[in-house]
Scaffold this motif. Sequence first.
Motif: not given
Length: 386
Positions: A47-67
Motif C-alpha cells: 500500500r505504501a508503494r502504491e501511495l508513492e506511485s500514485r502521489l508521484a503521478a499526481y505531483i508529476g515527478v518520477k519518484h515519491g518516497v513515503a515517510v
Amino acid sequence: MSDRLALEGGRPAAHRPIPISKPLIGEEEADAVREVVLSGNLREGRRARELESRLAAYIGVKHGVAVNSGTSSLLAAYMAALERGTEVVMPAFTFVATASAAALAGLKPVFADIRLDTYEMDLEDAAARMSPRTSALVLVNLYGLPGDARAYRRLADERGVRLVIDSAQALGALVDGREAGAYGDLSCYSFYPSKNITTGEGGLVATDDDELADRVRLIKDHGQRGPYVHEVLGLNLRMGEMEAAIGLVQLSKLERMIEARRRNAERIARGLSGIPGLHLPVEPQGRRHTYNLFTVRIDPELYRVDRDRIVEAIRAEGVDARVYYPVPLHMQPAFGRRGTGDVKLPNSELAAKTVFSLPSHPALSDQDVEDVIAATTKVLDAYLKR
Ligand SMILES: Cc1ncc(COP(=O)(O)O)c(C=O)c1O
C-alpha cells in the motif's frame, strides 16, 4: 466593552467551536485500516508503494518516497541532497520544522524575509542573503498558496544551488497548471490531520532525480540497501501500512476536498470584503491556492486592540481562529534568537504580530461558513477605531 462578544441569535453551543481544521475521514478510511489490521501485516508494504506511485503521478515527478511525517520528509531531503556545514536560505516566517530539520541535518539555516501579500520568501532578500556557502533555497508554500516557483527555480539554477520546496501545507497547489512542488529538486509534503490529505502522521518526498530518490530511500530505512548492511547513516522514517491505506483513500478525494476549500474560501472572502484594515488572502495569476488555511492580516493601527485580543474574541464567538505563527524563526530561542540582535526581518516580524487564520476546511457546512463570516465581521467591527 467586554471581550466576550456573545453572538446574538447564535447557533446552539453543541455546534461550537468550529474547528480550525478537521479531516474529512470516515467509513472508507476505517475499512481500509481494518483490512490492513486483519491482514496481520502492518509493516510498510504494497500500500505504501502504491501511495508513492500514485502521489508521484499526481505531483508529476518520477519518484515519491513515503515517510512518517512532514518533518521526516524535510530531514531526509536535506540529508540526501545537501552537504553538512553549508547554508540554506529559507523564510523566517514558517513552521519550525522547515528550519529545525535543516539544523538537525547539519546545515545552517539563513533566514530571509517574506512578502506580505503571499507570505512566501522575498526573492530579492533571499538572493541578497546567498553566499558561496549556500547549497539550497527553501521555498515554503505557506497556508496552501504556492509561491512563485518559476522565479525560485531560475534563481537556484543561476546560482547553481538546489531548490527544496516545503509543500507540507500545499499538496495540490498549482503554478501554471503544474504541481508547485514539481518545480523543486526535492519537495516535501505532510499528511498530518490538518493538511490537504491525511494519513494520521505521514509525509512524502517527491523528486525527479533518481539518485536523490535512492538516497532518500536509504536514509528513511537506516541507510540499508540489503539486510543489515548500512551504506549511509539513516534513521527509521518509514510509513506504516495503515497510514498508507488511509492515504490512498484520501488521495482519491483530494481534488474534491480542494474544490470545497476553494468554495469555502471564496465565500468567506466575499463575506469579509470591504472591512477596513483587513487584508484577505490573494491568489496571483496562474497559481491555484488550496486554502489549507484562510489567513488574513490586520492593519494594527486601525484597531483598538491587538491581534491576540481579536483572535480571543473570535474564539469566544465559537470560531477556532488561530495564529500561524506568532514568533518568526529568527527570534526563536532554538535558533539563538538572532533576530533580537543583528538580523531584522520587518515583514516576518509584522506578519507574526498581525496575521490570524480562519477555518476553510472541507468539513465546514454552509452554516459554518456563515458563522465564520458573522463572528469575524462582528469582532472586527466592534474593535475598529472610528
Ligand atoms: C510548513 C510546514 N513544514 C513542515 C511541517 C511538518 O510536518 P509534520 O507535522 O507532518 O511533521 C508542517 C506541518 O505542520 C508545516 O506546516
